[in-house]
Structure formats: structure tokens, C-alpha cells
Write a protein that holds these residues in place. Structure first.
Motif, PDB file in Angstrom:
ATOM      1  N   LYS A 157       7.133  19.965   9.974  1.00  0.00           N
ATOM      2  CA  LYS A 157       6.415  21.092  10.579  1.00  0.00           C
ATOM      3  C   LYS A 157       6.968  21.381  11.977  1.00  0.00           C
ATOM      4  CE  LYS A 157       1.776  22.798  11.322  1.00  0.00           C
ATOM      5  NZ  LYS A 157       0.353  22.557  11.148  1.00  0.00           N
ATOM      6  N   ASP A 158       7.290  20.323  12.721  1.00  0.00           N
ATOM      7  CA  ASP A 158       7.846  20.510  14.064  1.00  0.00           C
ATOM      8  C   ASP A 158       9.198  21.227  14.011  1.00  0.00           C
ATOM      9  OD1 ASP A 158       5.658  19.274  15.245  1.00  0.00           O
ATOM     10  OD2 ASP A 158       6.625  17.310  15.310  1.00  0.00           O
ATOM     11  N   ASP A 159      10.049  20.828  13.059  1.00  0.00           N
ATOM     12  CA  ASP A 159      11.338  21.504  12.911  1.00  0.00           C
ATOM     13  C   ASP A 159      11.153  22.960  12.483  1.00  0.00           C
ATOM     14  OD1 ASP A 159      13.024  19.442  13.725  1.00  0.00           O
ATOM     15  OD2 ASP A 159      13.281  18.647  11.693  1.00  0.00           O
ATOM     16  N   GLU A 180       8.690  24.945  13.214  1.00  0.00           N
ATOM     17  CA  GLU A 180       8.283  25.708  14.400  1.00  0.00           C
ATOM     18  C   GLU A 180       9.464  25.904  15.351  1.00  0.00           C
ATOM     19  OE1 GLU A 180       4.942  23.602  16.031  1.00  0.00           O
ATOM     20  OE2 GLU A 180       3.634  24.179  14.365  1.00  0.00           O
TER      21      GLU A 180
END
Length: 74
Positions: free
Chosen positions: A50-52, A54
Motif C-alpha cells: 500500500k505504501d508503494d 501511494e
């Protein structure tokens, strides 16, 4: 009248790919590491964090990457 699909030869690089392999690619100046979920003719569908997602500006944790644009972790 329908014509049969023409079979294309796969490159050795594409033929060697397997679902579950870990790959890396760069998008929007951010290096992303993900796992291959599906292999297509010209690209792969990759599961990313999810961080990647975003960081690279995509709405989902899956993205499409051309065979030309990734490297496989061995």
C-alpha cells in the motif's frame, strides 16, 4: 468467418517467469518491489504494498509492468 489466433514465440526471459517471483521496477523515481500475480504476453500484473502504491500514485495494490521494465530477484 474467424481466423485462428497466431501463436507468438516467447523470449527466454518471459518464458522463465513464474507466478510468485519477486521483481523490482522503478516508477516515478521510486523503486518498487513486488510479487508477480499474473503473466501476460507483454507484461506482468504485480502485487505491491500500500505504501508503494501511494508513493507511485496508483489507486490499488496491483499494477501492470512491461517485461522491459523490471528485474527479477534471484
Amino acid at each position: 468467418m474467424a481466423f485462428p489466433a497466431k501463436q507468438k514465440d516467447q523470449s527466454p526471459f518471459v518464458a522463465a517467469r513464474k507466478v510468485g517471483e519477486v521483481i523490482s521496477f522503478v516508477r516515478n523515481d521510486h523503486e518498487v518491489i513486488g510479487k508477480i500475480e499474473k503473466i501476460l504476453e507483454n507484461s506482468v500484473i504485480v502485487q505491491i504494498t500500500k505504501d508503494d502504491a501511494e508513493a507511485i500514485g496508483v489507486p490499488s495494490e496491483r499494477t501492470v509492468v512491461s517485461h522491459k521494465n523490471y528485474h527479477v530477484f534471484e
